[in-house]
Design a protein around this motif. Structure first.
Motif, PDB file in Angstrom:
ATOM      1  N   CYS A  38      74.113 -68.198 -28.415  1.00  0.00           N
ATOM      2  CA  CYS A  38      73.629 -66.947 -29.012  1.00  0.00           C
ATOM      3  C   CYS A  38      73.176 -65.998 -27.891  1.00  0.00           C
ATOM      4  O   CYS A  38      72.585 -66.430 -26.901  1.00  0.00           O
ATOM      5  CB  CYS A  38      72.468 -67.266 -29.948  1.00  0.00           C
ATOM      6  N   VAL A  40      70.927 -63.716 -27.975  1.00  0.00           N
ATOM      7  CA  VAL A  40      69.520 -63.306 -28.003  1.00  0.00           C
ATOM      8  C   VAL A  40      68.712 -64.154 -27.016  1.00  0.00           C
ATOM      9  O   VAL A  40      68.857 -65.380 -26.972  1.00  0.00           O
ATOM     10  CB  VAL A  40      68.934 -63.419 -29.435  1.00  0.00           C
ATOM     11  N   CYS A  43      67.213 -67.968 -27.184  1.00  0.00           N
ATOM     12  CA  CYS A  43      67.824 -68.710 -28.283  1.00  0.00           C
ATOM     13  C   CYS A  43      68.848 -69.706 -27.729  1.00  0.00           C
ATOM     14  O   CYS A  43      69.701 -69.338 -26.940  1.00  0.00           O
ATOM     15  CB  CYS A  43      68.496 -67.772 -29.266  1.00  0.00           C
ATOM     16  N   ARG A  45      70.716 -71.720 -29.831  1.00  0.00           N
ATOM     17  CA  ARG A  45      71.737 -72.076 -30.820  1.00  0.00           C
ATOM     18  C   ARG A  45      73.106 -71.649 -30.303  1.00  0.00           C
ATOM     19  O   ARG A  45      73.210 -70.720 -29.514  1.00  0.00           O
ATOM     20  CB  ARG A  45      71.442 -71.378 -32.153  1.00  0.00           C
ATOM     21  N   CYS A  74      73.732 -66.112 -33.482  1.00  0.00           N
ATOM     22  CA  CYS A  74      73.703 -67.310 -34.323  1.00  0.00           C
ATOM     23  C   CYS A  74      73.344 -66.864 -35.745  1.00  0.00           C
ATOM     24  O   CYS A  74      72.919 -65.729 -35.955  1.00  0.00           O
ATOM     25  CB  CYS A  74      72.661 -68.292 -33.776  1.00  0.00           C
ATOM     26  N   HIS A  77      69.836 -65.183 -36.104  1.00  0.00           N
ATOM     27  CA  HIS A  77      69.713 -63.839 -35.553  1.00  0.00           C
ATOM     28  C   HIS A  77      70.651 -62.860 -36.244  1.00  0.00           C
ATOM     29  O   HIS A  77      70.371 -61.652 -36.295  1.00  0.00           O
ATOM     30  CB  HIS A  77      69.916 -63.874 -34.028  1.00  0.00           C
TER      31      HIS A  77
END
Ligand SMILES: [Zn+2]
Length: 103
Positions: A38, A40, A43, A45, A74, A77
């Motif tokens: 991801c 972000v 993060c 994931r 993800c 998000h």
């Protein structure tokens, strides 16, 4: 005199036009499964993408994606992004496009 033998770079000439292949044909082509994190910040994931060796194009979500031009969210998000009326400014990001965050 012996006939000259033409040489050919089979590796190049046999390279199928991957992006033009139907899904059923593509399934026969070997690929490497990679993890796409991801975008972000903080993060961890990820989703799996298929690397057919034609970076920056990767196969994911049922289509080809140029990961040098995109970010990946993800599901968590993505929901937050949609809830914010698709305002990407609500997040802080890891550096660079999605392709920088492939493992
Ligand atoms: Zn995330």
């Amino acid at each position: 005199m012996k006939e000259p033998t033409p040489i050919m770079d089979l590796e190049l000439s046999d390279m199928p036009d991957l992006k033009g292949l139907a899904d059923t044909e593509l399934k026969k082509v070997p690929f490497e499964r990679r993890k796409l994190l991801c975008s972000v910040n903080g993060c961890s994931r990820f989703t799996h993408v298929k690397d057919y060796g034609i970076s920056p194009e990767f196969y994911a979500f049922g289509s080809w994606n140029d990961l040098s031009q995109t970010l990946f969210f993800c599901p968590k998000h993505w929901k937050e992004y949609k809830a914010a009326n698709r305002n990407g400014g609500i997040f802080e990001y890891k550096e660079g496009p999605a392709i920088n965050h492939i493992k």
